[in-house]
Design a protein around this motif. Structure first.
Motif, short mmCIF file in Angstrom:
data_model
loop_
_atom_site.label_atom_id
_atom_site.label_comp_id
_atom_site.label_asym_id
_atom_site.label_seq_id
_atom_site.Cartn_x
_atom_site.Cartn_y
_atom_site.Cartn_z
N ALA A 1 -2.06 -1.56 -1.52
CA ALA A 1 -2.42 -2.91 -1.95
C ALA A 1 -3.79 -2.94 -2.63
O ALA A 1 -4.06 -3.83 -3.44
CB ALA A 1 -2.42 -3.86 -0.76
N GLY A 2 -4.64 -1.99 -2.28
CA GLY A 2 -5.97 -1.95 -2.89
C GLY A 2 -7.10 -2.22 -1.92
O GLY A 2 -8.19 -2.63 -2.33
N LYS A 3 -6.88 -1.96 -0.62
CA LYS A 3 -7.92 -2.21 0.38
C LYS A 3 -9.14 -1.32 0.15
O LYS A 3 -10.28 -1.75 0.32
CB LYS A 3 -7.36 -2.00 1.79
N THR A 4 -8.89 -0.06 -0.23
CA THR A 4 -10.00 0.85 -0.50
C THR A 4 -10.73 0.45 -1.79
O THR A 4 -11.96 0.46 -1.85
CB THR A 4 -9.50 2.30 -0.61
N THR A 5 -9.98 0.07 -2.80
CA THR A 5 -10.58 -0.36 -4.06
C THR A 5 -11.51 -1.55 -3.88
O THR A 5 -12.51 -1.69 -4.60
CB THR A 5 -9.47 -0.72 -5.08
#
Length: 225
Positions: free
Chosen positions: A26-30
Motif C-alpha cells: 500500500a505504501g506504508k514504508t514510502t
C-alpha cells in the motif's frame, strides 16, 4: 511532593504519535519520506521504496538491536538532530520479539504472553519519546464479526496485542488503496472509522480523508517536535 501543573494546550509540543496500517504494497514504508527529518528503524528490510530519499536507518534483527535503538533515540546527541522516528513495521518488530521468546520457552502460550508484555512496554517507550514525532506502521488484519461482516484493523502476532494496539495511539489511520471509476489507483489516508475499517483522530482536526502525506497531517494537527 511538588505539583507541576501543565496545560493540555501544550500536548502537541511533544510531537505527534501515529499508527498507520494497510495491506502489503500500500505504501506504508514510502510514507516515511513525508515525515519531517526522520530516522528509520527497519525490521522489514524492504527499503527499496526509500532508495531515492537517502534516509538514515537502523536495522532491527534482535532484541538487543531494539534496546540499543531506543536508548540511542532517547539520549544520544546524534539522535537529537532528527525530528521524527519511524518504526517500520511494529508488526515485524513484534515478530522479532516473539522469535526471541519462543527460543527461550517451550511453552508457546508463555512466549506469547511475554511477547505481549514486552511489546506493550516497547510501544509505550517509543511512543513517548520526548520532542519527537513517532510513526509506526502495521500490517492489515481482516476479521469477521458475529454476523459475518469483514472488519479491517492493524494486525500483530497474538489476539491480545492486536486488540490492544490502537489504544496506545491518538492517531490511528488506515492507508487505503482503491480504484476510482476510471480504474485509476488512488491512495488516501482514512482518519475516521466507517464501521468496517478502524481509524480514529483524537485531535479532531483531520477530515475523514487525507492525502498520504504525514508531514501535512502533522501540520494539520499542529504538532511541533
Amino acid at each position: 511532593m511538588a505539583i507541576n501543573l501543565r496545560s493540555t494546550s501544550d500536548a502537541h509540543t511533544n510531537g505527534v504519535k501515529l499508527l498507520v496500517y494497510g495491506q502489503a504494497g500500500a505504501g506504508k514504508t514510502t510514507l516515511i519520506k513525508t515525515l519531517p527529518n526522520p530516522i528509520v528503524l527497519s525490521a522489514e528490510g524492504g527499503l527499496l521504496s526509500l532508495q531515492d530519499a537517502d534516509l538514515p536507518y537502523i536495522e532491527i534483527t534482535s532484541m538487543e538491536d531494539l534496546r540499543e535503538a531506543y536508548e540511542w533515540c532517547k539520549g544520544s546527541k546524534e539522535a537529537a538532530g532528527f525530528e521524527s522516528v519511524a518504526l517500520d513495521s511494529i508488526s515485524e518488530v513484534a515478530e522479532v520479539v516473539l522469535h526471541y521468546e519462543l527460543k527461550k520457552s517451550k511453552d508457546g502460550r508463555a512466549a506469547y504472553g511475554e511477547m505481549n508484555s514486552t511489546m506493550q512496554e516497547l510501544i509505550r517507550s517509543f511512543r513517548d519519546l520526548p520532542g519527537k514525532h513517532v510513526y509506526m506502521s502495521a500490517k492489515l488484519e481482516k476479521s469477521q464479526d458475529e454476523i459475518g461482516k469483514i472488519l479491517y484493523n492493524p494486525g500483530m502476532p497474538g489476539k491480545s496485542l492486536t486488540q490492544g494496539l490502537p489504544y496506545f495511539f491518538d492517531e490511528v489511520l488506515a492507508l487505503r488503496v482503491e480504484r476510482d471509476a476510471e480504474g485509476i489507483t488512488q491512495r488516501a489516508m482514512m482518519c475516521d472509522s466507517d464501521g468496517l475499517w478502524l481509524a480514529k483522530d483524537r485531535s479532531g482536526k483531520l477530515p475523514i480523508w487525507c492525502a498520504p502525506d504525514l508531514g501535512e497531517i502533522i501540520a494539520k494537527i499542529g504538532g511541533k517536535a
